[in-house]
Design a protein around this motif. Structure first.
Motif, PDB file in Angstrom:
ATOM      1  N   TYR A 101       0.845  -1.140  -0.061  1.00  0.00           N
ATOM      2  CA  TYR A 101      -0.035  -0.059   0.161  1.00  0.00           C
ATOM      3  C   TYR A 101       0.914   1.334   0.016  1.00  0.00           C
TER       4      TYR A 101
ATOM      5  N   ASN B 218       2.112   4.768  -7.792  1.00  0.00           N
ATOM      6  CA  ASN B 218       2.384   3.458  -8.208  1.00  0.00           C
ATOM      7  C   ASN B 218       3.744   3.198  -8.519  1.00  0.00           C
TER       8      ASN B 218
ATOM      9  N   SER C  17       7.601   5.510  -0.547  1.00  0.00           N
ATOM     10  CA  SER C  17       7.140   4.319  -1.486  1.00  0.00           C
ATOM     11  C   SER C  17       8.148   3.997  -2.441  1.00  0.00           C
TER      12      SER C  17
ATOM     13  N   GLU D  30       1.837  -6.941  -5.632  1.00  0.00           N
ATOM     14  CA  GLU D  30       0.674  -5.974  -5.835  1.00  0.00           C
ATOM     15  C   GLU D  30       0.740  -4.905  -5.238  1.00  0.00           C
ATOM     16  N   THR D  31       0.272  -3.497  -5.779  1.00  0.00           N
ATOM     17  CA  THR D  31       0.365  -2.400  -5.269  1.00  0.00           C
ATOM     18  C   THR D  31      -1.101  -1.649  -5.256  1.00  0.00           C
ATOM     19  N   TYR D  32      -1.204  -0.788  -4.190  1.00  0.00           N
ATOM     20  CA  TYR D  32      -2.736  -0.104  -4.229  1.00  0.00           C
ATOM     21  C   TYR D  32      -2.326   1.299  -4.111  1.00  0.00           C
ATOM     22  N   ASP D  33      -2.676   2.380  -4.648  1.00  0.00           N
ATOM     23  CA  ASP D  33      -2.344   3.802  -4.412  1.00  0.00           C
ATOM     24  C   ASP D  33      -3.426   4.385  -3.379  1.00  0.00           C
TER      25      ASP D  33
END
Length: 103
Positions: free
Chosen positions: A22, A26, A35, A50-53
């Motif tokens: 998280y 991105n 990040s 997997e990423t989440y903005d």
């Protein structure tokens, strides 16, 4: 009700993918240095993640902080387990402890 929905979504995401980040932005365009550092470290090891903005949904970001009891983003989960934020992740990398966790 919204908080429960987001908590369920966090659990679902964390179990669906072995490595979940998280973050702000991105992987191609991180929106903060912390990040970016985490993305760079994950790319160094070569594992898919997997990423989440979190900038896309402030309410979700607040629920995530409560869920993990961690006040900042980025947050890294491996195999459903909260690992920590950027500082912890960087320290594990420097101490050569990260590869075993990511396997």
């Amino acid at each position: 009700k919204e908080q429960k929905k987001y908590q369920d979504l966090i659990k679902k995401r964390n179990l669906a993918d072995p490595i979940v980040l998280y973050m702000k932005g991105n992987p191609d365009f991180p929106q903060c240095g912390f990040s970016k550092r985490v993305v760079d470290i994950l790319n160094f090891y070569g594992y898919e993640f997997e990423t989440y903005d979190m900038n896309a949904n402030v309410a979700f970001k607040e629920v995530l902080k409560k869920y993990s009891d961690w006040p900042t983003v980025p947050q890294i989960y491996v195999n459903g387990e909260f690992i920590g934020g950027c500082d912890i992740f960087m320290n594990m990398h420097k101490e050569n402890e990260l590869e075993d966790v990511l396997k």
